[in-house]
Design a protein around this motif. Structure first.
Motif, PDB file in Angstrom:
ATOM      1  N   LEU A 196      13.889  36.147  14.613  1.00 48.66           N
ATOM      2  CA  LEU A 196      13.082  36.044  12.827  1.00 48.66           C
ATOM      3  C   LEU A 196      12.665  36.901  12.133  1.00 48.66           C
ATOM      4  CD1 LEU A 196      11.297  32.778  14.339  1.00 48.66           C
ATOM      5  CD2 LEU A 196      13.024  33.007  13.425  1.00 48.66           C
TER       6      LEU A 196
ATOM      7  N   SER B 230       9.711  33.608  10.055  1.00 45.23           N
ATOM      8  CA  SER B 230      10.247  34.251  10.066  1.00 45.23           C
ATOM      9  C   SER B 230       9.519  35.816   9.011  1.00 45.23           C
ATOM     10  CB  SER B 230      11.689  34.604   8.994  1.00 45.23           C
ATOM     11  OG  SER B 230      11.010  34.507   7.463  1.00 45.23           O
TER      12      SER B 230
ATOM     13  N   SER C 221      19.992  34.643  11.874  1.00 48.11           N
ATOM     14  CA  SER C 221      18.998  34.532  13.472  1.00 48.11           C
ATOM     15  C   SER C 221      19.387  33.040  14.409  1.00 48.11           C
ATOM     16  CB  SER C 221      17.915  33.800  11.808  1.00 48.11           C
ATOM     17  OG  SER C 221      16.761  33.767  12.579  1.00 48.11           O
TER      18      SER C 221
ATOM     19  N   SER D  12      11.912  34.565   2.821  1.00 45.81           N
ATOM     20  CA  SER D  12      10.452  33.916   3.940  1.00 45.81           C
ATOM     21  C   SER D  12      10.503  32.523   4.191  1.00 45.81           C
ATOM     22  CB  SER D  12      10.026  34.749   3.331  1.00 45.81           C
ATOM     23  OG  SER D  12       8.427  34.440   4.036  1.00 45.81           O
TER      24      SER D  12
ATOM     25  N   VAL E 160      13.449  30.607   6.090  1.00 50.01           N
ATOM     26  CA  VAL E 160      13.694  30.569   7.519  1.00 50.01           C
ATOM     27  C   VAL E 160      11.943  30.417   8.224  1.00 50.01           C
ATOM     28  CG1 VAL E 160      14.188  32.030   9.397  1.00 50.01           C
ATOM     29  CG2 VAL E 160      15.523  31.805   7.277  1.00 50.01           C
TER      30      VAL E 160
ATOM     31  N   GLU F 229      20.422  32.987   7.354  1.00 53.15           N
ATOM     32  CA  GLU F 229      20.047  32.560   8.550  1.00 53.15           C
ATOM     33  C   GLU F 229      21.383  32.583   9.561  1.00 53.15           C
ATOM     34  OE1 GLU F 229      18.457  27.580   8.249  1.00 53.15           O
ATOM     35  OE2 GLU F 229      20.260  28.034   7.389  1.00 53.15           O
TER      36      GLU F 229
ATOM     37  N   LYS G 181       3.566  38.117   6.686  1.00 49.97           N
ATOM     38  CA  LYS G 181       5.169  37.459   6.341  1.00 49.97           C
ATOM     39  C   LYS G 181       6.014  38.105   5.365  1.00 49.97           C
ATOM     40  CE  LYS G 181       3.102  32.660   7.000  1.00 49.97           C
ATOM     41  NZ  LYS G 181       3.055  31.484   6.210  1.00 49.97           N
TER      42      LYS G 181
END
Length: 325
Positions: free
Chosen positions: A29, A52, A23, A46, A49, A20, A79
Motif C-alpha cells: 500500500l 495507502s 497494489s 491517497s 487506495v 491499483e 498519509k
C-alpha cells in the motif's frame, strides 16, 4: 511564494488503475509520485487506495509550500509525505530509508505544471514578456537560468540545444540572431527570444498551428533543468524499489522523453536484473472526454512496466501483456 494555480491531472483514471493493479498484485500500500505539482495525482491516489501511504517529490518552491498547506488542510499528515527534492535524488533517499521492494507503484509525470506555464514571471511561456528564468527550482541560485545560458554559451552550443532538445529546423538561424542581439544588449526576457524566433521564420509560416517560439522554449527549459539527463539517470534505478507485482508508470509529453522511456523499459526487460513486463505495447493516450476538458493532455503518453516475481516468466521483447483500462 506566489499563489499556486489550478492544474489538471493528466490521464488520472489510467494512472489510478495502473497503480491499483500494482497494489493488488504486490500486496503493498506504499506509493510514490515523483512529480507532486499541484498534488492532483497524489491526493487522488491517497483517496483511491484505502490505507495507502504516498511519498511525493518536488523541487518547485511554490509546489512545496502549496503541498504542505494542502496536506494539513486535507488531514493527510502521515498519509501523504512531501519530499523536497529533484526526483533524481529519490533512489538515494530510498536507499537511505531501506525502501527496497516496498512500492506498489511509482508514478512519474514528466509534464510542466500549469502553474509554471501560467505564472508569467517564471519565464516558461512567451505569452507575456517576463524574465527569462525557466528554473523548476528557482530557489537554487546555483542553477543557471535560460538567460544565463543564452548570454554565455557559444552560437554552436545554443544551436545544438535548440536543435537537439527542440527539434527546431531553424536552430542555427535562431542561435545566430540570439548572438547578434546579445552583442547589443543582454538577453533577459522571454519577449526578446519570442521576437527572434517569430522573425526567424518566413512570413508564410509565422501564424501556423505551432508558434515559431514553441520548440525553442521547450529546448531551453529542458536544458536549464537537465530534464532528459535526469530522466535517463533516474528511470533504471527505480526497479529495485518496486515490490514484486509493482507498477512503474511514466507520462511523457514529447517524443524525446517518450523515446527514453520506451528504450529504457526495453533495456530493463532485456537485462533481466529484475524480471519485468512491459504492460503497454503502445503508449496509452488521453480519451476524447479528457481532451474536451484539457487540451494540454493531447501530447501525453503513458507507458507502464510491472516488476515480476521470477526471471523467464515473460519475454519482454516478443510477448507483452497489454494493460486494460
Amino acid at each position: 511564494m506566489s499563489e499556486y494555480l489550478a492544474h489538471y491531472s493528466v490521464m488520472l483514471k489510467e494512472c489510478l488503475d495502473a497503480l491499483e493493479l500494482g497494489s493488488k498484485a504486490s500486496g503493498s500500500l506504499i506509493f510514490a509520485d515523483l512529480t507532486f505539482g499541484a498534488g492532483g495525482h497524489t491526493f487522488a491516489l491517497s483517496d483511491h487506495v484505502s490505507g495507502s501511504t504516498v511519498y511525493s517529490t518536488d523541487q518547485d518552491p511554490d509546489a512545496l509550500k502549496n503541498g504542505e498547506d494542502n496536506i494539513r488542510r486535507r488531514g493527510k499528515e502521515g498519509k501523504v509525505n512531501l519530499l523536497p527534492m529533484n526526483f533524481q535524488e529519490f533512489p538515494e533517499w530510498c536507499e537511505k530509508n531501506q525502501m527496497h521492494g516496498k512500492f506498489a507503484g511509482i508514478l512519474m509525470d514528466l509534464g510542466v505544471s500549469s502553474h509554471q506555464f501560467d505564472k508569467m514571471e517564471r519565464g516558461f511561456s512567451f505569452r507575456a514578456d517576463a524574465p527569462l528564468d525557466m528554473r523548476m527550482n528557482y530557489g537554487d541560485n546555483n542553477i543557471p537560468t535560460a538567460a544565463d545560458l543564452l548570454n554565455s554559451l557559444s552560437e554552436k552550443e545554443i544551436a545544438d540545444i535548440i536543435f537537439n532538445y527542440g527539434e527546431e529546423r531553424l536552430s542555427r538561424k535562431i542561435a545566430a540572431r540570439i548572438v547578434e542581439l546579445r552583442q547589443k544588449e543582454k538577453i533577459a526576457t522571454t519577449g526578446q527570444i519570442e521576437d527572434i524566433c517569430f522573425h526567424a521564420y518566413p512570413p508564410k509560416d509565422r501564424h501556423g498551428k505551432t508558434h515559431p517560439a514553441t520548440r525553442t522554449f521547450q529546448a531551453l527549459r529542458i536544458a536549464v533543468n537537465e530534464e532528459l539527463t535526469v530522466l535517463e539517470n533516474t528511470l533504471p534505478k527505480l526497479l529495485p524499489f518496486l515490490a514484486e507485482g509493482g507498477v512503474l508508470a511514466v507520462i511523457s509529453f514529447h517524443s524525446l522523453e517518450d523515446r527514453i522511456v520506451k528504450h529504457t523499459f526495453k533495456e530493463i526487460v532485456e537485462k533481466e536484473d529484475f524480471p519485468a513486463t512491459i504492460l503497454t505495447k503502445k503508449p496509452l493516450t488521453a480519451t476524447e472526454e479528457e481532451l474536451s476538458q484539457n487540451s494540454r493532455s493531447r501530447s501525453a503518453k503513458l507507458r507502464l512496466l510491472q516488476r515480476e516475481s521470477q526471471l523467464g516468466r515473460v519475454d519482454g521483447t516478443k510477448k507483452k501483456r497489454q494493460f486494460q483500462v
